[in-house]
Each structure stands twice: as structure tokens, then as C-alpha cells.
Design a protein around this motif. Structure first.
Motif, PDB file in Angstrom:
ATOM      1  N   GLY A  42       0.819  -1.218   0.000  1.00 55.02           N
ATOM      2  CA  GLY A  42       0.000   0.000   0.000  1.00 55.02           C
ATOM      3  C   GLY A  42       0.841   1.250   0.000  1.00 55.02           C
ATOM      4  N   SER A  43       1.919   1.167   0.860  1.00 54.52           N
ATOM      5  CA  SER A  43       2.819   2.330   0.912  1.00 54.52           C
ATOM      6  C   SER A  43       3.471   2.574  -0.436  1.00 54.52           C
ATOM      7  N   VAL A  44       3.882   1.498  -1.099  1.00 55.80           N
ATOM      8  CA  VAL A  44       4.530   1.649  -2.428  1.00 55.80           C
ATOM      9  C   VAL A  44       3.546   2.241  -3.438  1.00 55.80           C
ATOM     10  N   ALA A  45       2.298   1.767  -3.460  1.00 57.73           N
ATOM     11  CA  ALA A  45       1.301   2.297  -4.395  1.00 57.73           C
ATOM     12  C   ALA A  45       1.077   3.788  -4.170  1.00 57.73           C
ATOM     13  N   GLN A  46       0.999   4.148  -2.846  1.00 54.58           N
ATOM     14  CA  GLN A  46       0.842   5.588  -2.549  1.00 54.58           C
ATOM     15  C   GLN A  46       2.039   6.379  -3.030  1.00 54.58           C
TER      16      GLN A  46
END
Length: 627
Positions: free
Chosen positions: A147-151
Motif C-alpha cells: 500500500g505504501s509503495v502504491a501511494q
């Protein structure tokens, strides 16, 4: 972006856990590939370290598992940019040295006995549960990281778009900056122009003040001029009335002038008719006699002139007695001519008498004037004269009168053109006195008659002349080219007959009148006797030719006086050239020049007899050549 927790520990997984690890490898590769363009701030590789406090309650297992490796966890950068995790390889379990005396497979606890299978199974189940717990936590962390990477990727894309927008703005700002720099230059130019215009404005303001002063003064002058204008307008109205009266008078005067011009033309035509009638009444061939003065200015005794009669002359000769018994006798010879001029007569008196005859040339009549006499009697002086005005002869004075009378007739609508020629007859050969080429290339000349019965000379120079000075220049050239020689009777005796002709053509376009005439002025060579002139050689040949042509001239005059049917004009070049002047349509005048010396009595008597014969000759009435 918040900092992610770092999880680290040695994990000994079963075959299922190693498969999960293999499933995670492609995800980590994709994360590294996505974040290659961004440089991370730091990366931590943790091997064999305890888990963070959130998982510290779980008992770590340090027993290695064959075929297992150490887990590598990437620490995310503080600003939300992930970096690749550095791989670390845990030492294999087989390479760990066991302490002496301890049982294999047990770490920090009492090794179970080989026969204690249940305890081993229990230990293995505990480890499995422990590993399952760790696996779940790792999966949760992995999901959180995804999720952090997508953000982060979303934010990176937004930042890239923002960077592009900023670049476009920067390029727009740079363009605007360039435009503003040009505007700044224009502003500087405008400022400089403003300064110049301000200076001009100050100058114009000063001029305006001056102009205001001038305007005030001019307004004052304008008021004055208006007053004067009113006065001038009243004066002008009076002058206009006077002008109308004057115009009426001018119109009436123009009518009077036109009427007077017609009367003047009629009077001029009547004058010409009466003038030529008078000339005809005086005789077709008029003869003037002129006596040359002696060297001392006196008059010879054998020539007598009547004081009250200017038309007669007498020669007196004393003859001795042949026997000596009787006294000497005096024999007188009386002659009458149209006019006799004594030795004191001036060149002006001579020309005044023939000026009316010269005027006839402008009226369309052919006019001929020639001088006859013995050598040294003054023929050339009478015809040509000298360069001084008072001593100029008939030829230059006649030319002057022709041109001046032509100029006066221009006011009556006449336009005249003149053509001059000058020829001499030397030893019965025609020579062009106006020829300026080489003597070796001098052309031959012949006398021809045209269809109109006019006499012309072939290859002769016919020079168009427009002024009196041009004609005088041609006369001077002919005088230099004429044949002269020294004889016992004359230091500069003319050895040829010279003939000057001026062709005159007049046009009056207003009245549709044309006229054409020839003014012929001839200086004959003098007759002489061989006993007196002592001519020899070439001079004798010249004397013979001169006397022969003069004798033929006498024969022609006799034939005309006797009204013979055949007149031998062709006997000499002189009579053939002058046939229109002697017996044609011409007004003719002959000067007979005589010498006053007593030893020239015989030649003087012969000349006067020849002149009397010419004076009695009637050649018919001349007519005007008008169309």
C-alpha cells in the motif's frame, strides 16, 4: 510519509515458508525496478537481530534450518521513497559449531533424548506455530508495504506531473522574461525620446511665446492693412473702371493697327512698284562714272567736270600742228551718264546712289552691279574697299543693307534665307574663291543652265549665311584667294574677274507670298596695253585673257544695243556667266572707273566710249520673281 518498522530475525521455515519467500522475490524485483530512478537516502540490512518490541513476546528460535537463509527487509526512506534492500546471507546451520558436550538440536535447553520423539514433535510444533506467527506478521508488513509503495508511486507520478507543469511555467517565464527585456529596451528608448520631446516641448513653448508676441504685432499690422485694403479696394474699383475703358480703347486701337498694317502692306507693295518703275525709267542698264583722284588729291586738266551737272564729263586733248604753221588745237569729247562722281566723292555717296537698286533684290528682282575700267583705275576699291568703315566698298555695304532691310521686314511677316558664293575667272578658267581644301584636289567647274534658265556653276561652294559678319568673313577669304600680281601700272593688279553672288529667298506665310532673287556684284579685271604694263611671260598670258574677255563683253553689249538676233554669250566664260545680268531678267548697273593721269588718256577715252555704248543698250524690262 511515516517511517516503516523494520522487522529482522532469522527465520527457519518449512518448505511452505520457503515457497512464500520465493513468491515475494518477484515483488521485490518490481519494487526495485519501479524505484530505480529515485535515489534512496539509506538502506539497512539486518541479519540475526531481534524483532522490534511488537514481536518481542514471541520466543525466538535460533536453531538453523537446512537450506534456509536469512530474511532481508528494506527500510523505507524517511521521505516516502523506498530503496532496494541489501541481501544478506545467513550462515548455514551446518556451519555453526556446537559447543562441546552439548546435544545437537537443542539451543539453550536440555537436548531431548533420541528416544523422546513426542518431545521432539512438540518442539517442532512449537517452532511451526512460531514460524506461522512470523509468517502472518511478515505478510501483514508486506501488504502494508505494498500500500505504501502504491501511494508512493501515485505521489511520484503527481510530482512528475508537477515537475512538468513547473518546467512549462519556467519556459513561459523565460519567454516572458525575454519579452520583458525587449520591453525594457523599448522603455529606455521611449524614455530617451521622452527627454528629447521634453526639450523640444520646452523649445516650442519658448517659440510659442515668441509667436504670440509676433501674433499680437501682426494683428496690429493686420488691422492697419485692412484699413489700407479698404482704401485699395476703392482705388481698385476706380482702376477697374478705367481698365475697362482702356481695354475698349485697346481693342479699337488693335482694329486700327490691323487696318494700318493692311494699309502699310499695300503701301509697301505700291512703294516697290513705284521704286522699280523709277528704276526702269532710268534705264535697264544704268552707268555710273567715277574718276580716281590723283596721288596729290587734285584733278587732271584733261578731265573736266561741270559744277552744276553731275551727269556729264568732258575729256579735252590738245593736238599740235603737224606743219607747225598753225596754232595748237584742242579737241573735246563729251559724255553723259546716269551719274558722274568726281575724285572727292566718298564711298558712302557712291553707295547711297545705288542703295535703291540693291533694295530691289529684296523685292524679288535680280540685281547685277559690275565695275569696268583700265588697270589701276580704282575698280576693286569701289567694289570691295578697305576694312575701315568709311572706306568700305559696294559689296560689304550692299550685304549690310540686305540683312538690315530683311530684319525690318520681319515685322511685316517676311522670313529671308541667304546663300553666298564667290567665283573668279582666271585665264578663262573658273576657280572657287571659297574653296578651303588642298590645291591639288581643287575640282573643275562648268557653267550650266537649268530648266528655269538660271545659270549655275558645278562643284561651286554655296554657303548658307545667317548674319552679316558671316558674309564679310567669306569676302575676306575670297580676297585672300584671288589672283593678283604686280605690274608696271599697278602694285597689286587684279589678274582675274571676280563674281560675288548672294541668293535671296523670301517667304511671307501670312499672305502666302514667295520671292526669289540674286544679287550679283562683279569686279572685272582691268584692261591694259602691253607697252605700258610691260607684261611678259605669265603676266602677258593673263593680260591677253583679260583683254579677250573684255573685248567679248564689248561685242555682247554691241549686239544687245543693235538688237541682233544672236548674242554671242558663249564666246567667253565672263559673258556666259553674266548673260542673265546683261540680257535677261535683271536690273544692271555698271561702274566705269577712269584714271586721271594724262598718259592714261587713250585708255580713259576707250572706257568712256564703251560705257556710252552700254548706257544706250536696252535689254528689256525686268520682272519680279514672285509667286
Amino acid at each position: 510519509m511515516s517511517r516503516l518498522p523494520v522487522m529482522s530475525a532469522k527465520r527457519v521455515l518449512t518448505s511452505s515458508s520457503s515457497e512464500n519467500t520465493q513468491d515475494m522475490a518477484p515483488l521485490q524485483k518490481r519494487m526495485r525496478k519501479d524505484h530505480d530512478p529515485h535515489k534512496p537516502q539509506a538502506a539497512a540490512t539486518i541479519t540475526g537481530v531481534k524483532r522490534p518490541p511488537a514481536a518481542a513476546a514471541r520466543a525466538p528460535f535460533y536453531r538453523p534450518v537446512r537450506g534456509g537463509g536469512a530474511a532481508t527487509v528494506a527500510v523505507a526512506p524517511s521521505r516516502g521513497v523506498l530503496k532496494q534492500a541489501a541481501a544478506s546471507t545467513a550462515p548455514k546451520a551446518a556451519s555453526i559449531k556446537q559447543p562441546a558436550g552439548s546435544k545437537p538440536g537443542v539451543t539453550g535447553a536440555t537436548r531431548r533424548q533420541p528416544w523422546d520423539l513426542k518431545g521432539k514433535v512438540s518442539d517442532m510444533e512449537g517452532k511451526i506455530r512460531n514460524y506461522q506467527t512470523k509468517y502472518k506478521s511478515v505478510n501483514e508488513e508486506n501488504e502494508a508495504l505494498k500500500g505504501s509503495v502504491a501511494q508512493s508511486q501515485t505521489k511520484v507520478a503527481e510530482l512528475e506531473r508537477e515537475v512538468e507543469r513547473q518546467k512549462r511555467k519556467i519556459s513561459e517565464y523565460e519567454g516572458e522574461l525575454q519579452m520583458l527585456s525587449g520591453v525594457q529596451n523599448q522603455l529606455e528608448e521611449v524614455l530617451s525620446e521622452k527627454n528629447v520631446l521634453q526639450k523640444e516641448l520646452s523649445n516650442l513653448e519658448q517659440k510659442y511665446k515668441v509667436m504670440e508676441t509676433l501674433r499680437d504685432s501682426q494683428e496690429t499690422e493686420l488691422q492697419t492693412l485692412k484699413m489700407k485694403l479698404s482704401v485699395q479696394e476703392s482705388t481698385m474699383s476706380r482702376l477697374q473702371a478705367s481698365l475697362r475703358e482702356t481695354e475698349e480703347e485697346v481693342s479699337s486701337l488693335k482694329e486700327t493697327v490691323a487696318q494700318q498694317r493692311d494699309e502699310l502692306h499695300a503701301g509697301e507693295m505700291e512703294r516697290r512698284r513705284l521704286h522699280n518703275t523709277i528704276q526702269e525709267l532710268k534705264g535697264n542698264i544704268r552707268v555710273f562714272c567715277r574718276v580716281r583722284p590723283l596721288e596729290d588729291g587734285g584733278l587732271s586738266k584733261h578731265i573736266q567736270l561741270a559744277a552744276s551737272d553731275n551727269k556729264s564729263i568732258m575729256l579735252a586733248k590738245t593736238e599740235e600742228s603737224h606743219t607747225g604753221k598753225t596754232a595748237d588745237t584742242q579737241k573735246n569729247y563729251h559724255f553723259s551718264f546716269d551719274r558722274v562722281f568726281g575724285p572727292r566723292a566718298s564711298q558712302q555717296e557712291i553707295f547711297d546712289e545705288i542703295s535703291l537698286l540693291v533694295q530691289s533684290a529684296l523685292d524679288g528682282y535680280n540685281v547685277c552691279c559690275f565695275a569696268y575700267g583700265q588697270t589701276g583705275s580704282g575698280k576693286t576699291y569701289t567694289m570691295e574697299g578697305e576694312e575701315v568703315d568709311d572706306t568700305r566698298g559696294v559689296i560689304p555695304r550692299a550685304v549690310q543693307q540686305i540683312f538690315r532691310a530683311g530684319d525690318k521686314l520681319q515685322s511685316q511677316g517676311w522670313e529671308f534665307s541667304f546663300t553666298a558664293s564667290f567665283v573668279e575667272i582666271y585665264n578663262e578658267t573658273l576657280r572657287d574663291l571659297l574653296y578651303t581644301g588642298k590645291a591639288s584636289k581643287r575640282p573643275e567647274h562648268e557653267i550650266r543652265k537649268t530648266a528655269n534658265n538660271d545659270v549655275t556653276v558645278t562643284n561651286l561652294t554655296y554657303q548658307k549665311v545667317y548674319t552679316e559678319d558671316q558674309v564679310l568673313g567669306l569676302i575676306a577669304l575670297a580676297k585672300e584667294n584671288r589672283s593678283t600680281a604686280q605690274t608696271a601700272l599697278n602694285d597689286r593688279s587684279s589678274r582675274s574677274h571676280s563674281v560675288f553672288q548672294l541668293q535671296i529667298e523670301g517667304v511671307n506665310a501670312g499672305r502666302d507670298i514667295k520671292c526669289k532673287s540674286i544679287l550679283c556684284l562683279v569686279d572685272l579685271a582691268g584692261s591694259e596695253r602691253m607697252l605700258k604694263s610691260h607684261s611678259q611671260g605669265e603676266r602677258f598670258k593673263e593680260m591677253t585673257s583679260i583683254n579677250s574677255s573684255l573685248s567679248n563683253l564689248g561685242i555682247v553689249i554691241t549686239a544687245l544695243a543693235n538688237k541682233e538676233s544672236h548674242v554671242p554669250y558663249r564666246n567667253s566664260k565672263l559673258t556666259y556667266l553674266l548673260q542673265n545680268c546683261l540680257g535677261g531678267n535683271s536690273k544692271t548697273l555698271m561702274f566705269v572707273n577712269i584714271s586721271p593721269e594724262s598718259d592714261s588718256f587713250g585708255e580713259t577715252l576707250n572706257s568712256l566710249r564703251f560705257a556710252s555704248k552700254v548706257n544706250d543698250c536696252v535689254i528689256g524690262t525686268a520682272s519680279s520673281n514672285k509667286k
